[in-house]
Design a protein around this motif. Structure first.
Motif, PDB file in Angstrom:
ATOM      1  N   ASP A 271       7.584  -3.574  -6.169  1.00 38.07           N
ATOM      2  CA  ASP A 271       7.195  -3.757  -7.571  1.00 38.07           C
ATOM      3  C   ASP A 271       5.712  -3.398  -7.699  1.00 38.07           C
ATOM      4  OD1 ASP A 271       6.579  -4.642 -10.123  1.00 38.07           O
ATOM      5  OD2 ASP A 271       7.851  -6.421  -9.979  1.00 38.07           O
ATOM      6  N   ARG A 272       5.434  -2.154  -7.996  1.00 38.05           N
ATOM      7  CA  ARG A 272       4.048  -1.673  -7.988  1.00 38.05           C
ATOM      8  C   ARG A 272       3.145  -2.395  -8.980  1.00 38.05           C
ATOM      9  NH1 ARG A 272       4.762   4.681  -8.466  1.00 38.05           N
ATOM     10  NH2 ARG A 272       6.453   3.940  -9.833  1.00 38.05           N
TER      11      ARG A 272
ATOM     12  N   LEU B  60       2.393  -5.780  -7.436  1.00 36.70           N
ATOM     13  CA  LEU B  60       1.489  -5.668  -6.290  1.00 36.70           C
ATOM     14  C   LEU B  60       0.065  -5.344  -6.742  1.00 36.70           C
ATOM     15  CD1 LEU B  60       3.703  -3.789  -3.681  1.00 36.70           C
ATOM     16  CD2 LEU B  60       3.135  -6.221  -3.769  1.00 36.70           C
TER      17      LEU B  60
ATOM     18  N   ALA C 169       4.801 -13.014  -2.059  1.00 41.33           N
ATOM     19  CA  ALA C 169       3.972 -11.812  -2.234  1.00 41.33           C
ATOM     20  C   ALA C 169       2.696 -12.142  -2.994  1.00 41.33           C
ATOM     21  CB  ALA C 169       4.773 -10.733  -2.957  1.00 41.33           C
ATOM     22  N   TYR C 170       2.790 -13.010  -4.001  1.00 42.39           N
ATOM     23  CA  TYR C 170       1.605 -13.427  -4.756  1.00 42.39           C
ATOM     24  C   TYR C 170       0.578 -14.075  -3.839  1.00 42.39           C
ATOM     25  CZ  TYR C 170      -1.090 -16.549  -7.826  1.00 42.39           C
ATOM     26  OH  TYR C 170      -2.094 -17.247  -8.451  1.00 42.39           O
TER      27      TYR C 170
ATOM     28  N   ALA D 143       5.723 -12.413   2.009  1.00 38.62           N
ATOM     29  CA  ALA D 143       6.877 -11.968   1.214  1.00 38.62           C
ATOM     30  C   ALA D 143       8.199 -12.137   1.964  1.00 38.62           C
ATOM     31  CB  ALA D 143       6.686 -10.529   0.759  1.00 38.62           C
TER      32      ALA D 143
ATOM     33  N   THR E 215      -1.327  -8.516  -7.782  1.00 41.03           N
ATOM     34  CA  THR E 215      -1.594  -9.344  -6.606  1.00 41.03           C
ATOM     35  C   THR E 215      -2.917  -8.961  -5.954  1.00 41.03           C
ATOM     36  OG1 THR E 215       0.764  -9.727  -6.180  1.00 41.03           O
ATOM     37  CG2 THR E 215      -0.729  -9.954  -4.316  1.00 41.03           C
TER      38      THR E 215
ATOM     39  N   LEU F 150       7.960  -6.278  -2.845  1.00 40.01           N
ATOM     40  CA  LEU F 150       7.081  -5.315  -2.180  1.00 40.01           C
ATOM     41  C   LEU F 150       7.256  -3.901  -2.714  1.00 40.01           C
ATOM     42  CD1 LEU F 150       7.225  -6.540   1.530  1.00 40.01           C
ATOM     43  CD2 LEU F 150       5.596  -7.127  -0.274  1.00 40.01           C
TER      44      LEU F 150
ATOM     45  N   GLY G 255      -2.114 -11.958  -1.909  1.00 39.71           N
ATOM     46  CA  GLY G 255      -3.394 -11.617  -2.515  1.00 39.71           C
ATOM     47  C   GLY G 255      -4.476 -12.611  -2.132  1.00 39.71           C
TER      48      GLY G 255
ATOM     49  N   TYR H 111       8.649 -13.402  -4.578  1.00 42.87           N
ATOM     50  CA  TYR H 111       7.546 -13.070  -5.475  1.00 42.87           C
ATOM     51  C   TYR H 111       6.371 -14.036  -5.288  1.00 42.87           C
ATOM     52  CZ  TYR H 111       9.272  -9.129  -8.172  1.00 42.87           C
ATOM     53  OH  TYR H 111       9.666  -7.873  -8.556  1.00 42.87           O
TER      54      TYR H 111
ATOM     55  N   SER I   5       2.483 -14.739 -12.115  1.00 47.49           N
ATOM     56  CA  SER I   5       3.390 -14.637 -10.968  1.00 47.49           C
ATOM     57  C   SER I   5       4.767 -15.195 -11.288  1.00 47.49           C
ATOM     58  CB  SER I   5       2.791 -15.346  -9.746  1.00 47.49           C
ATOM     59  OG  SER I   5       2.621 -16.729  -9.984  1.00 47.49           O
TER      60      SER I   5
END
Length: 408
Positions: free
Chosen positions: A206-207, A210, A343-344, A62, A213, A204, A347, A340, A328
């Motif tokens: 954005d619940r 996440l 962060a994706y 991220a 993810t 990070l 996962g 984003y 995503s």
């Protein structure tokens, strides 16, 4: 079906990806042998080094994606590829475990920058309704490139000399630099403006995103079914001949190349992507049941069930990949695609770290009950994705992710 997208940025992205992944195929096919037979590391040291590198890549995903947003994705992507090429070439100087650890961690950091920048580069280079389709082309191209690289690596593996391995590594390094040169043909993309207020790393915080993810990353453990669990299952628990392992891998690769673009249709919207994720869970669960059923059957029946299972698995793989891209991209604000997408990718890195232990313990250690438990897990994960996407869609107040879709 077209083997290449229409002329323009999407085709340039595809050609650059082909060049880069040929080098990746070279390295993946021969890395373990080079590090153990030429450098002299133990298998334990190699495994530990790769685990540390994966952890670095996960933690950096991220933040490095945020870097791509702030500096501009094209320049960041090119810089990451140049760094990757230099670091790959540096592997020929490695002579100890600490040196391997240092170069591996630095390479993982460059790869993390590359992943975040790539997503932002796609988002900035092609229209919104073509992003998922472009990712599908790139994934199909990746399979072609890695396969070509693996075949070429066979020559160095056959020689089994340091000179052969060094030539292979330097060739792989050159492909990174060549890919960077290809990407210079893409139009420049201006850096995204820095938000005037609020936190910088919004991905990070954005619940719902996440949560998606994590679900998608756990779902991605299915990749290790084909690469790790299934070969061990075939060799030790079925009457199928060993050549079936290679045949199933070829089936998987061929299906991805031929059908990934087609499988991505309809996943441009959040609702379509959510449905595809649910279908993926069903298909992969069915594959687990078929693989389990192949144990202790006569040779012909075992082969038939394994082939059917491999076909079900690759269908689920195609849907899961396309769903992940659609969600995503759809949930990311236009000014934050880099972070984003970074962060994706966390996962996937999480799934890659967990998968070897999970799939071998359940499928090989527990046998048929373990395969069925894995199938139930993938079924549940796929069913939860649309629920999380509905939650995420409700939290959006603007942009494409705010479209009040119904994820059925």
């Amino acid at each position: 079906m077209r083997l290449l997208p229409e002329p323009g940025p999407a085709r340039t992205l595809t050609l650059g990806t082909l060049v880069r992944t040929v080098g990746r195929g070279l390295w993946l096919a021969a890395s373990a042998l080079f590090l153990t037979r030429s450098v002299g590391l133990t298998a334990t040291e190699v495994g530990l080094g790769l685990t540390v590198s994966a952890l670095v890549g996960l933690l950096a995903s991220a933040p490095t994606g945020y870097l791509a947003d702030r500096l501009g994705p094209r320049g960041t992507q090119i810089g990451a590829l140049v760094a990757g090429g230099v670091l790959t070439a540096a592997l020929v100087t490695v002579g100890s475990f600490p040196a391997f650890l240092a170069v591996g961690a630095a390479t993982a950091l460059a790869d993390a920058v590359d992943r975040g920048a790539r997503g932002a580069l796609i988002a900035g280079s092609v229209p919104a309704d073509q992003r998922v389709r472009t990712r599908a082309y790139l994934r199909a191209t990746t399979n072609v490139g890695i396969s070509v690289g693996a075949v070429l690596a066979g020559f160095a593996i056959a020689l089994d000399t340091r000179a052969g391995y060094v030539a292979l590594i330097l060739t792989a390094a050159a492909t990174y630099l060549a890919a960077a040169a290809v990407f210079t043909r893409l139009p420049a993309i201006a850096p995204a403006p820095v938000p005037a207020h609020g936190p910088r790393l919004i991905a990070l915080r954005d619940r719902p995103f996440l949560a998606f993810t994590v679900l998608d990353g756990l779902m991605s453990m299915h990749f290790s079914l084909l690469n790790i669990a299934l070969p061990l299952w075939i060799a030790g628990h079925t009457r199928a001949p060993a050549w079936v392992i290679s045949a199933l891998l070829l089936v998987n690769t061929g299906m991805v190349v031929l059908f990934q673009v087609r499988a991505a249709r309809g996943t441009e919207s959040l609702s379509g992507a959510g449905r595809a994720a649910r279908r993926a869970g069903v298909a992969i669960a069915a594959a687990c049941v078929l693989f389990a059923a192949a144990g202790d059957l006569p040779t012909g029946a075992a082969i038939a069930l394994l082939v059917c299972g491999a076909l079900a698995h690759v269908v689920g793989e195609l849907w899961q990949s396309a769903a992940g891209w659609g969600i995503s991209f759809g949930l990311a604000p236009e000014h934050a695609h880099g972070q984003y997408q970074g962060a994706y990718s966390m996962g996937f890195e999480l799934g890659r770290m967990l998968a070897p232990a999970v799939v071998t313990t359940l499928a090989i250690g527990w046998g048929v009950p373990g395969w069925l438990l894995l199938g139930g897990l993938f079924l549940l994960l796929g069913a939860l994705v649309p629920v999380v996407v509905r939650w995420a869609a409700r939290t959006r107040v603007a942009g494409p992710a705010a479209d009040p879709v119904t994820v059925a």
